[in-house]
Design a protein around this motif. Structure first.
Motif: not given
Length: 417
Positions: A233-246, A224-231, A350-352
Motif C-alpha cells: 500500500f505504501k509503495k502504491w501511495l508513494d507512486a501516486s499523483d495528488v489525486k490518486h494519493k487522496a 477469501n479476503p486478501q488484504p493488501i500488505t502495508p508495504e 512497480g506492483l503486479t
C-alpha cells in the motif's frame, strides 16, 4: 361475482376463482363425471354461493372405495392449469413427458409486447432506484446483450430454445459467477417490471417461468479476503499523483470500493452533508445496500491529502459537488474510470496485477477486526454491511464517532507498524 370473486367466494384469490368457475359451469350444465373423494358442492342462496362439502384440492383416487361425483369441466381444467404452472418440470416427469413440454404451450395475445418496450419500461424505473451509475450502466449492457443473443423481437418469441441459447452463451463468456448472476437477474427483473403494465400477461408469465427453469447461475464461491500488505500500500501511495494519493487514502480509511469513490459527494440529493472535512467525517449510504448508513472518521493524513487535491483543481472545478473528479474535472461516470487511474499508478509503483484494488477494502476490514477492542458492529457500520441496518441509522448520522476505534485500528496497522 366475476369481477370480484374474492368477495363472493372467499378471501383466497386462487381458490375463489376455482369456486367461481365451478359455480359458473354448474349453471350451464357442462360437467365431467369422475371417481374421487367428495368435492365442493355450491348452492346459490340469496345471491351468495355457499360451500357445503370439502374443497377441490381433496380430489384423489381411493382405489375400490371410489364414488362418482359430477365435477364442472372448467373447474377441473383451471385446477390442472394451476398444477402445471406451479411446477411444470415435476408434472412432466410424473407423466413421462419432456421436461419443457408444458412451457411450449401458449396463446398469442394479439398485441405482443416488444423487447424494446420492455427495455424502455425497465430503464425508466431503473433511473428512479438508489443504485450507482455503474449499476445502471451494467443493467443496460446486460439487456442489450440478451436482445442481441436471443434474436427475439417480442416476448412471445422467448421460447425454451431461445432461453437455452442465451444460457449457453453467457456461461461461455468465461465471466465470474457474479457477472452471470447479475446478467440473468437483470433480464428477469425487466420481464417482471413489464408485468405491471397488464399487457401480454400470459406470454410474460410463460417467459419468466422458462427463464427461471432454464437459466442456471453458478454459485458464487465464498470470498477469501486478501488484504493488501502495508508495504504494497505504501509503495502504491508513494507512486501516486495528488489525486490518486487522496483516493487511495480515502478507500483505505473508509473501506470503500472504486464505485463508492465515484459516487462520493460533499452533499447528498437532499442537501445533507456527506463529506465534512472540518469535522473529519463521512456519513453516507452504501449504494449497493440502499438504506444502510455508513460512517467514517477521517485521519488527519486523509484530510490533508483531500485538501491538497482540491487545492490543485482549477477554480471553475472547485465548486463541483463530487469529491473526486475525472481527468476532465467532471464527476466520474463510473467506478471503472476510477479503477483505470489506480491501475496506472499501481504500474508506476512497480506492483503486479496480483495486487488488486479490492484488496484495499479487504485490508480495511481485516485491520479493523483485528484491532484490539474494536466492536464488530462498528466495523459493519464502517464497511456498510447489511448487518448494520437498524433503527440506529438516524443516530449514526449524528454520531459518526462510533467508528473512531475501527478507523484508528486501520491507520495503526498500515502506518504505525
Amino acid at each position: 361475482a366475476a369481477d370480484s370473486p374474492s368477495k363472493t367466494f372467499g378471501k383466497d384469490p386462487s381458490s375463489a376463482v376455482i369456486k367461481y368457475r365451478q359455480w359458473q359451469t354448474q349453471q350451464t350444465g357442462k360437467v365431467a363425471h369422475v371417481a374421487a373423494d367428495p368435492v365442493p358442492v355450491f348452492d346459490k342462496v340469496g345471491g351468495d354461493v355457499v360451500e357445503t362439502i370439502p374443497t377441490l384440492g381433496s380430489i384423489k383416487d381411493k382405489g375400490n372405495d371410489r364414488q362418482g361425483y359430477d365435477i364442472p369441466y372448467d373447474a377441473m381444467i383451471s385446477f390442472l392449469r394451476q398444477e402445471i404452472a406451479s411446477n411444470p418440470i415435476k408434472l412432466a416427469l410424473a407423466v413421462g413427458l419432456p421436461r419443457d413440454v408444458f412451457l411450449s404451450v401458449g396463446t398469442a395475445s394479439g398485441d405482443p409486447m416488444t423487447l424494446k418496450e420492455i427495455e424502455t419500461i425497465y430503464q425508466e424505473r431503473l433511473e428512479r432506484r438508489k443504485i450507482g451509475m455503474q449499476g445502471k450502466s451494467d443493467a443496460k449492457r446486460y439487456w442489450k446483450r440478451f436482445v442481441k443473443v436471443s434474436g427475439a423481437t417480442n416476448v412471445e418469441d422467448l421460447s425454451a430454445e431461445v432461453w437455452r441459447k442465451y444460457n449457453k452463451h453467457v456461461h461461455g463468456l468465461g465471466k465470474s459467477a457474479s457477472y452471470i448472476k447479475n446478467a440473468f437477474g437483470t433480464v428477469r427483473s425487466s420481464l417482471n417490471e413489464a408485468l405491471t403494465m397488464d399487457r401480454d400477461v400470459a406470454a410474460l408469465q410463460r417467459a419468466i417461468l422458462l427463464a427461471n427453469q432454464i437459466l442456471e447461475a453458478p454459485k458464487k464461491p465464498k470470498a477469501n479476503p486478501q488484504p493488501i500488505t502495508p508495504e504494497n500500500f505504501k509503495k502504491w501511495l508513494d507512486a501516486s499523483d495528488v489525486k490518486h494519493k487522496a483516493i487511495l487514502l480515502t478507500m483505505l480509511n473508509a473501506g470503500m470500493r472504486q464505485q463508492d469513490i465515484a459516487d462520493l459527494n460533499f452533499k447528498d440529493d437532499k442537501g445533507a452533508i456527506v463529506v465534512d472535512l472540518d469535522k473529519g467525517t463521512i456519513v453516507t449510504h452504501r449504494k449497493k445496500t440502499g438504506s444502510v448508513t455508513r460512517c467514517c472518521c477521517l485521519w488527519s493524513r486523509t484530510i490533508e491529502a483531500i485538501k491538497a487535491y482540491r487545492d490543485s483543481l482549477p477554480d471553475d472545478a472547485k465548486d463541483q459537488n463530487s469529491l473526486f473528479l475525472n481527468d476532465l474535472n467532471l464527476p466520474y461516470a463510473s467506478g471503472r474510470i476510477v479503477a483505470h487511474g489506480l491501475r496506472k499508478s499501481r504500474k508506476v509503483a512497480g506492483l503486479t496485477d496480483a495486487v488488486k484494488i479490492e484488496q484495499i477494502r479487504d485490508g480495511s476490514e481485516t485491520a479493523a477486526l483485528n484491532g484490539g477492542g474494536v466492536q464488530a458492529v462498528h466495523v459493519d457500520i464502517l464497511m456498510g454491511h447489511q448487518s448494520a441496518r437498524s433503527e440506529r441509522d438516524r443516530y449514526l448520522k449524528r454520531t459518526p464517532e462510533l467508528v473512531r476505534d475501527a478507523c484508528d485500528a486501520i491507520e495503526k496497522h498500515y502506518f504505525d507498524g
